[in-house]
Design a protein around this motif. Structure first.
Motif, mmCIF file in Angstrom:
data_model
loop_
_atom_site.group_PDB
_atom_site.id
_atom_site.type_symbol
_atom_site.label_atom_id
_atom_site.label_comp_id
_atom_site.label_asym_id
_atom_site.label_seq_id
_atom_site.Cartn_x
_atom_site.Cartn_y
_atom_site.Cartn_z
ATOM 1 N N SER A 33 66.226 117.096 96.085
ATOM 2 C CA SER A 33 65.842 117.848 97.283
ATOM 3 C C SER A 33 66.744 117.550 98.473
ATOM 4 N N VAL A 34 67.584 116.502 98.365
ATOM 5 C CA VAL A 34 68.510 116.149 99.434
ATOM 6 C C VAL A 34 69.869 116.773 99.134
ATOM 7 N N GLY A 35 70.349 117.602 100.048
ATOM 8 C CA GLY A 35 71.619 118.280 99.840
ATOM 9 C C GLY A 35 72.799 117.326 99.813
ATOM 10 N N LYS A 36 73.899 117.787 99.229
ATOM 11 C CA LYS A 36 75.088 116.950 99.068
ATOM 12 C C LYS A 36 75.619 116.467 100.412
ATOM 13 N N GLU A 37 75.746 117.388 101.385
ATOM 14 C CA GLU A 37 76.300 117.012 102.681
ATOM 15 C C GLU A 37 75.400 116.012 103.407
ATOM 16 N N THR A 38 74.090 116.241 103.307
ATOM 17 C CA THR A 38 73.143 115.327 103.955
ATOM 18 C C THR A 38 73.210 113.942 103.316
ATOM 19 N N ARG A 39 73.267 113.907 101.983
ATOM 20 C CA ARG A 39 73.348 112.619 101.298
ATOM 21 C C ARG A 39 74.620 111.882 101.681
ATOM 22 N N GLU A 40 75.730 112.597 101.728
ATOM 23 C CA GLU A 40 77.003 111.957 102.092
ATOM 24 C C GLU A 40 76.942 111.401 103.510
ATOM 25 N N ARG A 41 76.277 112.140 104.441
ATOM 26 C CA ARG A 41 76.148 111.672 105.819
ATOM 27 C C ARG A 41 75.285 110.411 105.878
ATOM 28 N N ILE A 42 74.234 110.382 105.078
ATOM 29 C CA ILE A 42 73.340 109.216 105.046
ATOM 30 C C ILE A 42 74.065 108.002 104.471
ATOM 31 N N LEU A 43 74.788 108.211 103.385
ATOM 32 C CA LEU A 43 75.502 107.090 102.766
ATOM 33 C C LEU A 43 76.597 106.560 103.674
ATOM 34 N N LYS A 44 77.250 107.478 104.422
ATOM 35 C CA LYS A 44 78.279 107.048 105.369
ATOM 36 C C LYS A 44 77.657 106.214 106.483
ATOM 37 N N ALA A 45 76.495 106.655 106.956
ATOM 38 C CA ALA A 45 75.801 105.898 107.997
ATOM 39 C C ALA A 45 75.396 104.514 107.484
ATOM 40 N N ALA A 46 74.930 104.461 106.239
ATOM 41 C CA ALA A 46 74.535 103.183 105.643
ATOM 42 C C ALA A 46 75.731 102.247 105.537
ATOM 43 N N ASP A 47 76.886 102.792 105.156
ATOM 44 C CA ASP A 47 78.096 101.972 105.053
ATOM 45 C C ASP A 47 78.503 101.427 106.418
ATOM 46 N N GLU A 48 78.412 102.264 107.434
ATOM 47 C CA GLU A 48 78.797 101.834 108.777
ATOM 48 C C GLU A 48 77.906 100.685 109.265
ATOM 49 N N LEU A 49 76.638 100.762 108.904
ATOM 50 C CA LEU A 49 75.683 99.743 109.356
ATOM 51 C C LEU A 49 75.622 98.530 108.433
ATOM 52 N N GLY A 50 76.187 98.654 107.218
ATOM 53 C CA GLY A 50 76.070 97.576 106.240
ATOM 54 C C GLY A 50 74.682 97.514 105.639
ATOM 55 N N TYR A 51 74.046 98.681 105.534
ATOM 56 C CA TYR A 51 72.667 98.748 105.025
ATOM 57 C C TYR A 51 72.644 98.761 103.497
#
Length: 339
Positions: A33-51
């Motif tokens: 249910s999570v679109g590709k672009e949204t998932r990529e944005r979330i994963l990028k944010a997680a990488d930036e934060l070290g989450y």
């Protein structure tokens, strides 16, 4: 300046990616249910934060921990390293990771480790060998998860099996020796109950020698496992001193065979002209020794691959857990210069 040591949360990722916490959770679960672009944005944010996703809460509800508990007797044995490599490669991408326990050839330590593992709810358990304490056996039998015994063919399996008969493997070496005209045969190692697989190789050697009517006295104890090159050299020295007419010697492992070979070289004893040597395990060391050592290949990596396949099959088909899966590995002789 001191860094910010605050652990980032799912909410932090959601704010940075401008989505809800629930969307972040679904993105990490690969929810469609999570679109590709949204998932990529979330994963990028997680990488930036070290989450890193904390899966504890999800595990409590799903009762899935994402790990397979594995015990091995030695962490510096090339065979068991290859078995782990086979398991790791096959499990890669499955969502399962290995939690490793080192028993040091002790069934009591295995029991302790299994109890600790079960407190963490593994999804499956893979153990080395088929000999356990009574309590450990009960723990495994009542674990409620698939149990796979490897490197052996136990007479009374707990669950599923990926292994071979160490006794039959040793008989292959006896046959190999006799086919080459050697009749005064010796064996180094396998004298302790701590290494049940080595003990089975010694037993198989004895059975094969006696079945052929040959002298079965030429046995040298090499001490507690793991047997090293040092013990192999010392045992060969004793073998030669006690039975100087020995024509061929099987060693419980390639490490001890290499030690035996170097002892012969130190004493000016030609291999194989004066005495032949065989090992077990198909180590790189045996292949590159001079002369190269004849050995028995038990397909260590394949044992790990098949064990992982068994676990994946059982977890994907829970109804099949009551049907015992037995994968028999066929050891083979690799004939080289020492025979």
């Amino acid at each position: 300046m001191a860094g910010n040591n605050k652990t980032p949360t799912m909410l932090d990722v959601a704010r940075l990616a401008n989505v809800s916490s629930m969307t972040v959770s679904r993105a990490f679960k690969r929810d469609a249910s999570v679109g590709k672009e949204t998932r990529e944005r979330i994963l990028k944010a997680a990488d930036e934060l070290g989450y890193v996703l904390d899966s504890t809460a999800a595990n409590l509800s799903s009762r899935k921990t994402g790990f397979v508990a594995v015990t091995i007797p030695s962490i510096n044995n090339a065979n068991f390293a290859d078995t782990l490599r086979g398991m790791s490669q096959r499990l890669r991408g499955s969502g399962l990771e290995i939690l490793l326990g080192y028993t040091d050839y002790s069934v009591d330590e295995e029991e302790r480790l299994i109890e600790q593992f079960l407190r963490r709810r593994p999804e499956a358990i893979v153990v080395t060998g088929g000999t356990h304490t009574d309590r450990c056996r009960k723990l495994l039998e009542h674990s409620g998860v698939p149990v796979v015994e490897t490197w052996d063919l136990p007479a009374k399996p707990i669950g599923h099996v990926v292994g071979f008969s160490n006794a039959e493997a040793a008989k292959l070496m006896v046959d190999h020796f006799v086919e080459r005209g050697y009749t005064r045969l010796g064996f180094i190692g396998g004298d302790t109950s701590r290494d049940t697989r080595g003990l089975d190789r010694r037993r198989g050697f004895l059975e094969a020698v006696k079945a052929r009517g040959l002298d079965s006295r030429r046995l040298i104890a090499s001490g507690p496992p793991p047997i090293t090159m040092r013990e192999g050299a010392a045992s060969m020295r004793e073998m030669i001193a006690r039975w100087p007419d020995t024509q061929a010697v099987m060693c419980v492992s390639d490490l001890s065979a290499f030690g035996a070979l170097t002892e012969c070289q130190r004493k000016g004893i030609r291999v194989p002209e004066d005495i032949a040597i065989g090992g077990f395990g198909a180590y790189d060391l045996a292949e590159h020794a001079v002369p190269a050592i004849t050995t028995i290949d038990a397909s260590a990596k394949a044992i790990g691959t098949h064990a992982a396949d068994t676990v994946l099959s059982l977890l994907s088909n829970p109804e099949s857990t009551d049907v015992r899966m037995v994968t028999r590995i066929t050891p083979k002789i690799i004939a080289r210069q020492t025979t």
